[in-house]
Design a protein around this motif. Structure first.
Motif, PDB file in Angstrom:
ATOM      1  N   GLU A   2       0.847  -1.192   0.000  1.00  0.00           N
ATOM      2  CA  GLU A   2       0.000   0.000   0.000  1.00  0.00           C
ATOM      3  C   GLU A   2       0.884   1.245   0.000  1.00  0.00           C
ATOM      4  O   GLU A   2       2.014   1.220   0.506  1.00  0.00           O
ATOM      5  CB  GLU A   2      -0.923   0.032   1.223  1.00  0.00           C
ATOM      6  CG  GLU A   2      -1.872  -1.153   1.334  1.00  0.00           C
ATOM      7  CD  GLU A   2      -3.008  -1.079   0.336  1.00  0.00           C
ATOM      8  OE1 GLU A   2      -3.232   0.023  -0.213  1.00  0.00           O
ATOM      9  OE2 GLU A   2      -3.671  -2.109   0.120  1.00  0.00           O
ATOM     10  N   ILE A   3       0.361   2.350  -0.546  1.00  0.00           N
ATOM     11  CA  ILE A   3       1.101   3.609  -0.534  1.00  0.00           C
ATOM     12  C   ILE A   3       1.412   4.020   0.897  1.00  0.00           C
ATOM     13  O   ILE A   3       2.515   4.509   1.197  1.00  0.00           O
ATOM     14  CB  ILE A   3       0.309   4.719  -1.249  1.00  0.00           C
ATOM     15  CG1 ILE A   3       0.178   4.408  -2.743  1.00  0.00           C
ATOM     16  CG2 ILE A   3       0.985   6.080  -1.051  1.00  0.00           C
ATOM     17  CD1 ILE A   3       1.489   4.405  -3.486  1.00  0.00           C
ATOM     18  N   GLU A   4       0.463   3.821   1.810  1.00  0.00           N
ATOM     19  CA  GLU A   4       0.676   4.177   3.213  1.00  0.00           C
ATOM     20  C   GLU A   4       1.854   3.399   3.810  1.00  0.00           C
ATOM     21  O   GLU A   4       2.598   3.923   4.641  1.00  0.00           O
ATOM     22  CB  GLU A   4      -0.590   3.909   4.019  1.00  0.00           C
ATOM     23  CG  GLU A   4      -1.764   4.805   3.681  1.00  0.00           C
ATOM     24  CD  GLU A   4      -2.471   4.418   2.391  1.00  0.00           C
ATOM     25  OE1 GLU A   4      -3.291   5.211   1.903  1.00  0.00           O
ATOM     26  OE2 GLU A   4      -2.187   3.315   1.864  1.00  0.00           O
ATOM     27  N   GLU A   5       2.013   2.155   3.374  1.00  0.00           N
ATOM     28  CA  GLU A   5       3.128   1.348   3.857  1.00  0.00           C
ATOM     29  C   GLU A   5       4.457   1.870   3.318  1.00  0.00           C
ATOM     30  O   GLU A   5       5.473   1.883   4.031  1.00  0.00           O
ATOM     31  CB  GLU A   5       2.919  -0.110   3.446  1.00  0.00           C
ATOM     32  CG  GLU A   5       3.882  -1.078   4.101  1.00  0.00           C
ATOM     33  CD  GLU A   5       3.589  -2.514   3.724  1.00  0.00           C
ATOM     34  OE1 GLU A   5       4.427  -3.384   4.032  1.00  0.00           O
ATOM     35  OE2 GLU A   5       2.526  -2.774   3.107  1.00  0.00           O
ATOM     36  N   VAL A   6       4.462   2.304   2.068  1.00  0.00           N
ATOM     37  CA  VAL A   6       5.665   2.907   1.495  1.00  0.00           C
ATOM     38  C   VAL A   6       6.071   4.141   2.289  1.00  0.00           C
ATOM     39  O   VAL A   6       7.243   4.322   2.659  1.00  0.00           O
ATOM     40  CB  VAL A   6       5.432   3.282   0.013  1.00  0.00           C
ATOM     41  CG1 VAL A   6       6.640   4.045  -0.546  1.00  0.00           C
ATOM     42  CG2 VAL A   6       5.160   2.044  -0.828  1.00  0.00           C
ATOM     43  N   ILE A   7       5.095   4.998   2.566  1.00  0.00           N
ATOM     44  CA  ILE A   7       5.364   6.237   3.310  1.00  0.00           C
ATOM     45  C   ILE A   7       5.892   5.919   4.705  1.00  0.00           C
ATOM     46  O   ILE A   7       6.822   6.567   5.198  1.00  0.00           O
ATOM     47  CB  ILE A   7       4.087   7.098   3.385  1.00  0.00           C
ATOM     48  CG1 ILE A   7       3.721   7.591   1.982  1.00  0.00           C
ATOM     49  CG2 ILE A   7       4.254   8.265   4.352  1.00  0.00           C
ATOM     50  CD1 ILE A   7       2.366   8.266   1.905  1.00  0.00           C
ATOM     51  N   GLU A   8       5.334   4.919   5.367  1.00  0.00           N
ATOM     52  CA  GLU A   8       5.776   4.562   6.710  1.00  0.00           C
ATOM     53  C   GLU A   8       7.210   4.032   6.711  1.00  0.00           C
ATOM     54  O   GLU A   8       7.990   4.330   7.632  1.00  0.00           O
ATOM     55  CB  GLU A   8       4.833   3.511   7.300  1.00  0.00           C
ATOM     56  CG  GLU A   8       5.260   2.952   8.658  1.00  0.00           C
ATOM     57  CD  GLU A   8       5.489   4.013   9.712  1.00  0.00           C
ATOM     58  OE1 GLU A   8       6.269   3.736  10.643  1.00  0.00           O
ATOM     59  OE2 GLU A   8       4.914   5.125   9.613  1.00  0.00           O
ATOM     60  N   VAL A   9       7.578   3.268   5.692  1.00  0.00           N
ATOM     61  CA  VAL A   9       8.961   2.784   5.598  1.00  0.00           C
ATOM     62  C   VAL A   9       9.922   3.972   5.484  1.00  0.00           C
ATOM     63  O   VAL A   9      10.961   4.017   6.163  1.00  0.00           O
ATOM     64  CB  VAL A   9       9.138   1.833   4.396  1.00  0.00           C
ATOM     65  CG1 VAL A   9      10.611   1.502   4.185  1.00  0.00           C
ATOM     66  CG2 VAL A   9       8.341   0.552   4.603  1.00  0.00           C
ATOM     67  N   VAL A  10       9.582   4.941   4.630  1.00  0.00           N
ATOM     68  CA  VAL A  10      10.434   6.124   4.482  1.00  0.00           C
ATOM     69  C   VAL A  10      10.502   6.888   5.797  1.00  0.00           C
ATOM     70  O   VAL A  10      11.581   7.299   6.249  1.00  0.00           O
ATOM     71  CB  VAL A  10       9.905   7.027   3.350  1.00  0.00           C
ATOM     72  CG1 VAL A  10      10.722   8.322   3.280  1.00  0.00           C
ATOM     73  CG2 VAL A  10       9.953   6.297   2.009  1.00  0.00           C
ATOM     74  N   ARG A  11       9.354   7.087   6.434  1.00  0.00           N
ATOM     75  CA  ARG A  11       9.316   7.854   7.691  1.00  0.00           C
ATOM     76  C   ARG A  11      10.184   7.206   8.759  1.00  0.00           C
ATOM     77  O   ARG A  11      10.903   7.892   9.495  1.00  0.00           O
ATOM     78  CB  ARG A  11       7.880   7.957   8.204  1.00  0.00           C
ATOM     79  CG  ARG A  11       7.722   8.851   9.442  1.00  0.00           C
ATOM     80  CD  ARG A  11       6.524   8.452  10.271  1.00  0.00           C
ATOM     81  NE  ARG A  11       6.677   7.119  10.846  1.00  0.00           N
ATOM     82  CZ  ARG A  11       7.424   6.854  11.911  1.00  0.00           C
ATOM     83  NH1 ARG A  11       8.106   7.807  12.524  1.00  0.00           N
ATOM     84  NH2 ARG A  11       7.520   5.610  12.372  1.00  0.00           N
TER      85      ARG A  11
END
Length: 377
Positions: free
Chosen positions: A33-42
Motif C-alpha cells: 500500500e502507498i501508506e506502507e511505502v510512506i511509513e517505511v520512508v518515515r
C-alpha cells in the motif's frame, strides 16, 4: 524544542551502512500500500541520512502535500502548499535535487514558513525524476553542508520509493482488472446457462414431442460440456486432451453411439491451450454438422493424436458423409479455425477434401505426454 544534534556528534551517520540501506529498499519493495511505502520512508530515512528531520511530500495536482514526518520538532505534516511556493515544489518542477546549506540565504525558501521550525539547512530530492510524484526532504537544525554520501543516500531512497509506489499502483490496477474479468466471466457463464435453458424451453413449446426430446437431449449435452470445461479450467487451469474432446463432441453423438472414435496418448493441456483447441474443435464439429459427416445419420468421425518430434499432431477425419464442396473450406468458421490454430496455438493447420470426407490436421507445440489415453466411442 529539543536541540538539534551538532554535526560533530553525527559523524557515525555520515556514511550509511550498505546493509541498512538495502534493508530499507527491501521493505519498500515488499510494500503493498502507498501508506506502507510512506511509513517505511518515515521510519528509516532520518537514521539512514543522519539528519535532524525528514518529511515525505506527495504531489496532488498543483499542490505539495506534506503527508508524513520524523523530526526533532514539528514541520508541516498535514499542510498543503502550492508547488510554486515551497522548495519541494521547486524540486519537483525542476526535476532535480536541491541542496541548501543555509536557508536564510536562498530566495527560493519561504522564510515565514521556515521561521516556525528548527530548520537551517536541507536537501530536497524528487520522487521519480522524469515525472515527479512527490519528494523527500532531509533537514538540519544548523548551517550545514550535507555530504555527498548523505545526498546520494537520499536520492537512492527516492528512487526506491518511486519504484515501490509504481509497483503498488500496478498491482492495484492488475487486481481491478482481474476482478472485472472475473465478474465478466461470471456474467457470461450466467447468460450462457440462461440461453441453454431458454432454448430447451422453446423447443418443448414449439416442436412435436419426439423432435423436442431429441433437441432437448442435444441442448442438455451442450450445457454439460460447457459446464465441464468451465469447472475444469476454473479449478485447476488444465484438462486432458481426452476430456476436452469428449466434452466438446458429446452433444454431437448423444443419440448415435458408435459413430465416433476418439483416442491417443495421454496429454494434459494448460488452460490457454485448452481453450483455444476447444474452440477449434467446436468449429470443426459445427462445420461437420452443417456440411460434413455429422449432417447425416451414416456419417462417422475419428479423432486421433500422436507425438511428432516436439509437437502434438491431432487428426480430424470424417467419413461416410455427403460430398463436401470446396467453398465450405473457406467459410467464416474455417477462417476462424485458422486464426485459432495459427494465432492462439502458434501451430499449423492442413485440410484436405476427399471422397470419403474432410480431413483436418492440427499441429502445435505441446506438453510432455505420459501413458495412454485411448477412448473408443
Amino acid at each position: 524544542m529539543p536541540e538539534p544534534t551538532p554535526p560533530s556528534e553525527r559523524t557515525s551517520f555520515r556514511r550509511t551502512p550498505a546493509g541498512d540501506l538495502l534493508k530499507a529498499i527491501e521493505r519498500l519493495a515488499s510494500a503493498g500500500e502507498i501508506e506502507e511505502v510512506i511509513e517505511v520512508v518515515r521510519s528509516t530515512a532520518r537514521r539512514l541520512i543522519g539528519s535532524d528531520g525528514i518529511a515525505v511530500i506527495l504531489r496532488e495536482g498543483d499542490a505539495c502535500c506534506y503527508v508524513e514526518e520524523d523530526a526533532v520538532g514539528p514541520l508541516w505534516k498535514g499542510r498543503n502548499f502550492p508547488l510554486s511556493s515551497c522548495i519541494s515544489g521547486w524540486a519537483m518542477l525542476h526535476r532535480r535535487t536541491v541542496v541548501i546549506a543555509d536557508i536564510r540565504l536562498d530566495e527560493r525558501i519561504p522564510q515565514d514558513l521556515y521561521r516556525e521550525t528548527f530548520v537551517r539547512s536541507l536537501v530536497m530530492a524528487p520522487v521519480r525524476s522524469d515525472d515527479p510524484i512527490g519528494a523527500i526532504g532531509a533537514y538540519w537544525g544548523q548551517v550545514y553542508e550535507p555530504t555527498s554520501d548523505e545526498v546520494e543516500t537520499l536520492e537512492t531512497l527516492t528512487r526506491a520509493t518511486a519504484t515501490a509506489m509504481e509497483n503498488v499502483r500496478l498491482v492495484k490496477a492488475l487486481s481491478r482488472a482481474l476482478e472485472e474479468a472475473e465478474f465478466a466471466r461470471d456474467e457470461l457463464r450466467h447468460r450462457v446457462k440462461n440461453a441453454y435453458t431458454a432454448t430447451e424451453a422453446l423447443a418443448r413449446l414449439t416442436l412435436p414431442p419426439e423432435h423436442a426430446r431429441a433437441l432437448s437431449a442435444r441442448i442438455a449435452a451442450l450445457a454439460r460440456a460447457h459446464d465441464l470445461l468451465d469447472r475444469k479450467l476454473a479449478q485447476q487451469d488444465q484438462i486432458t486432451l481426452g476430456e476436452l474432446l469428449e466434452a466438446e463432441l458429446e452433444p454431437y453423438h448423444v443419440d448415435a453411439p458408435g459413430r465416433f472414435i476418439i483416442g491417443g496418448p495421454a496429454v494434459t493441456l494448460p488452460g490457454p491451450q485448452a481453450l483455444a483447441l476447444g474452440l477449434a474443435i467446436n468449429e470443426l464439429a459445427t462445420n461437420a454438422l452443417k456440411y460434413g459427416a455429422l449432417s447425416v445419420p451414416t456419417g462417422r468421425l475419428e479423432v486421433s493424436w500422436s507425438r511428432d518430434a516436439q509437437n502434438l499432431v491431432l487428426e480430424w477425419r470424417e467419413s461416410d458423409g455427403p460430398m463436401v464442396k470446396g467453398a465450405a473450406l473457406e467459410s467464416f468458421g474455417s477462417r476462424l479455425l485458422r486464426r485459432l490454430v495459427e494465432g492462439q496455438l502458434g501451430g499449423s493447420l492442413r485440410r484436405h477434401l476427399q471422397d470419403s470426407g474432410v480431413t483436418c490436421v492440427i499441429e502445435f507445440a505441446a506438453p510432455t505426454m505420459i501413458g495412454s489415453d485411448r477412448v473408443d466411442t
